[in-house]
Design an enzyme around this catalytic site. Structure first.
Site, PDB file in Angstrom:
ATOM      1  N   CYS A  91       0.864  -1.182   0.000  1.00  0.00           N
ATOM      2  CA  CYS A  91       0.000   0.000   0.000  1.00  0.00           C
ATOM      3  C   CYS A  91       0.901   1.233   0.000  1.00  0.00           C
ATOM      4  O   CYS A  91       1.639   1.443   0.957  1.00  0.00           O
ATOM      5  CB  CYS A  91      -0.893  -0.007   1.239  1.00  0.00           C
ATOM      6  SG  CYS A  91      -2.068   1.349   1.263  1.00  0.00           S
ATOM      7  N   HIS A  93      -0.144   4.664  -0.628  1.00  0.00           N
ATOM      8  CA  HIS A  93      -0.662   5.820   0.117  1.00  0.00           C
ATOM      9  C   HIS A  93      -0.409   5.557   1.589  1.00  0.00           C
ATOM     10  O   HIS A  93      -0.083   6.467   2.354  1.00  0.00           O
ATOM     11  CB  HIS A  93      -2.175   6.061  -0.153  1.00  0.00           C
ATOM     12  CG  HIS A  93      -3.039   5.469   0.913  1.00  0.00           C
ATOM     13  ND1 HIS A  93      -3.551   4.194   0.864  1.00  0.00           N
ATOM     14  CD2 HIS A  93      -3.407   5.961   2.128  1.00  0.00           C
ATOM     15  CE1 HIS A  93      -4.221   3.933   1.978  1.00  0.00           C
ATOM     16  NE2 HIS A  93      -4.148   4.990   2.755  1.00  0.00           N
ATOM     17  N   HIS A 212      -8.055  -5.447  -6.891  1.00  0.00           N
ATOM     18  CA  HIS A 212      -8.188  -4.009  -7.132  1.00  0.00           C
ATOM     19  C   HIS A 212      -8.553  -3.800  -8.612  1.00  0.00           C
ATOM     20  O   HIS A 212      -7.900  -4.370  -9.492  1.00  0.00           O
ATOM     21  CB  HIS A 212      -6.879  -3.269  -6.881  1.00  0.00           C
ATOM     22  CG  HIS A 212      -6.463  -3.186  -5.439  1.00  0.00           C
ATOM     23  ND1 HIS A 212      -5.983  -4.257  -4.738  1.00  0.00           N
ATOM     24  CD2 HIS A 212      -6.438  -2.127  -4.589  1.00  0.00           C
ATOM     25  CE1 HIS A 212      -5.682  -3.870  -3.511  1.00  0.00           C
ATOM     26  NE2 HIS A 212      -5.943  -2.586  -3.392  1.00  0.00           N
ATOM     27  N   ASP A 238     -10.624   3.988  -3.390  1.00  0.00           N
ATOM     28  CA  ASP A 238      -9.474   4.719  -2.872  1.00  0.00           C
ATOM     29  C   ASP A 238      -9.711   6.210  -3.069  1.00  0.00           C
ATOM     30  O   ASP A 238      -9.973   6.660  -4.192  1.00  0.00           O
ATOM     31  CB  ASP A 238      -8.208   4.269  -3.629  1.00  0.00           C
ATOM     32  CG  ASP A 238      -6.945   4.643  -2.897  1.00  0.00           C
ATOM     33  OD1 ASP A 238      -6.941   5.680  -2.204  1.00  0.00           O
ATOM     34  OD2 ASP A 238      -5.952   3.904  -3.019  1.00  0.00           O
ATOM     35  N   CYS A 242      -4.131   6.081  -5.499  1.00  0.00           N
ATOM     36  CA  CYS A 242      -3.683   4.703  -5.246  1.00  0.00           C
ATOM     37  C   CYS A 242      -2.243   4.499  -5.742  1.00  0.00           C
ATOM     38  O   CYS A 242      -2.011   4.420  -6.961  1.00  0.00           O
ATOM     39  CB  CYS A 242      -4.614   3.673  -5.883  1.00  0.00           C
ATOM     40  SG  CYS A 242      -4.242   1.984  -5.321  1.00  0.00           S
ATOM     41  N   GLY A 243      -1.335   4.374  -4.781  1.00  0.00           N
ATOM     42  CA  GLY A 243       0.083   4.281  -5.156  1.00  0.00           C
ATOM     43  C   GLY A 243       0.446   2.975  -5.839  1.00  0.00           C
ATOM     44  O   GLY A 243       1.213   2.968  -6.819  1.00  0.00           O
ATOM     45  N   THR A 244      -0.107   1.862  -5.357  1.00  0.00           N
ATOM     46  CA  THR A 244       0.192   0.592  -6.035  1.00  0.00           C
ATOM     47  C   THR A 244      -0.523   0.558  -7.383  1.00  0.00           C
ATOM     48  O   THR A 244       0.001   0.013  -8.359  1.00  0.00           O
ATOM     49  CB  THR A 244      -0.187  -0.624  -5.153  1.00  0.00           C
ATOM     50  OG1 THR A 244      -1.535  -0.464  -4.673  1.00  0.00           O
ATOM     51  CG2 THR A 244       0.751  -0.773  -3.972  1.00  0.00           C
TER      52      THR A 244
HETATM   53  O1  PYC Z   1      -2.094   3.536  -2.305  1.00  0.00           O
HETATM   54  O2  PYC Z   1      -1.385   1.534  -2.812  1.00  0.00           O
HETATM   55  C1  PYC Z   1      -2.239   2.288  -2.373  1.00  0.00           C
HETATM   56  C2  PYC Z   1      -3.497   1.731  -1.852  1.00  0.00           C
HETATM   57  C3  PYC Z   1      -3.896   0.411  -1.918  1.00  0.00           C
HETATM   58  C4  PYC Z   1      -5.157   0.359  -1.301  1.00  0.00           C
HETATM   59  C5  PYC Z   1      -5.475   1.628  -0.880  1.00  0.00           C
HETATM   60  N1  PYC Z   1      -4.453   2.443  -1.221  1.00  0.00           N
END
Ligand code: PYC
Length: 320
Positions: A91, A93, A212, A238, A242-244
């Site tokens: 994750c 974020h 996701h 999100d 969403c960083g991933t």
């Molecule tokens: O930012 O990777 C992310 C993330 C995954 C689920 C919620 N945020």
């Protein structure tokens, strides 16, 4: 039954609108890698996750992070992320939220700091005015233009990519606009897509569940290159880009020859907050993404869990 109240110290933050609740005190005794911590907590203390993430102490959009000592000497912390329905692989974020939390606690060194996660080691620098840059784990496109028949929506086509979680990435067509006013429609659509992927046995590598779903449309203005809606495990979206998910997008853009190493991609989320991303090529194929976003600490508190509270473990339910 003892009347002893359990105390769980948490620090809350949000990254581009998406919350992260870091559990800084109150974990059971254990030592091990992030995978071992995740399995131990899932198998023996899952009520802690639901107490922290679910109502009445949390809410459906809450992402939690357990913080514990690292096993690798060059890391500053180990982390496991979770939400209202289970555990996340990675994750970003949340990593940005953990970074501002560690800075708030005075636990970061100048320069690079490494954090152990179940997906591998990610590297961060101390926040600058809340901005944090994360070097993520290797990300790659697993399959391009995979069609799936989605009941009520017709045939949908998307890429399957790993960015620290498994994503199915769809370019929106005229039937759906990636806009905040369409949250309900976007949620229904992406839940239907996720169900259809499962029904049709479409997975990531080694059968990895695609939990996701990401839909892309044009940005609201020229502060971004694209705008997304991201469905997270469960039914929540999100609030951040969403960083991933941004990492998965960067991997697909690179695979299509649309993003060169070092070039910046600005990914807006459904709230029009923006993550900036770029890639370096990975020797094994795919890319090493770098994602930058901004977070703010919003609270420091102690959650109290009374053993006689009927919702000691939170309100736990599943929606069909
Ligand atoms: O930012 O990777 C992310 C993330 C995954 C689920 C919620 N945020």
């Amino acid at each position: 039954m003892s009347d002893e109240v359990k105390r769980i110290k948490v620090i809350d933050s949000h990254t581009a609108g998406e919350p992260t609740r870091v559990v800084v005190e109150g974990l059971p005794e254990f030592a091990g890698t992030p995978e071992a911590w995740r399995d131990f907590l899932r198998d023996h203390h899952d009520g802690l996750r639901t107490a922290v993430a679910c109502e009445p102490r949390g809410h459906e959009a809450m992402v939690g992070a357990y913080l514990f000592p690292p096993t690798q000497s060059d890391c500053v912390a180990g982390v496991v992320f979770f939400n209202n329905v289970g555990y996340l692989h990675g994750c970003l974020h949340g990593t940005i939220g953990v970074t501002v939390t560690l800075a708030h606690l005075g636990r970061l060194s100048a320069g690079e700091n490494k954090i152990e996660t179940p997906t591998g080691v990610v590297t961060v620098c101390p926040p600058e005015d809340g901005w944090v840059t994360v070097e993520n784990v290797r990300s790659y496109r697993h399959a391009a233009a995979v069609p799936v028949e989605v009941p009520g929506w017709g045939t949908v086509q998307g890429d399957v990519a790993w960015g620290g979680n498994w994503f199915y990435l769809i370019e929106a067509d005229d039937t759906i606009e990636v806009a905040f006013k369409n949250l309900d429609q976007l949620t229904d659509f992406t839940c239907a897509v996720r169900d259809a992927l499962e029904t049709n046995g479409i997975t990531g590598a080694d059968g990895g569940e695609i939990d996701h779903i990401e839909v892309f449309g044009p940005p609201a203005d020229n502060s971004a290159d694209s705008k997304n809606f991201v469905l997270c495990p469960g039914r929540e979206y999100d609030r951040s880009p969403c960083g991933t998910g941004t990492s998965a997008k960067l991997a697909c853009l690179h695979a299509d020859g649309k993003l060169m190493p070092g070039q910046t991609w600005r990914q807006a989320g459904i709230l029009d907050t923006v993550f900036e991303g770029s890639v370096a090529e990975a020797s094994e194929g795919g890319v090493i993404p770098t994602v930058k976003g901004r977070a703010f600490v919003t609270g420091e508190s102690e959650l109290l869990v009374h053993p006689k509270d009927p919702f000691a473990d939170g309100i736990v339910y599943s929606r069909a």
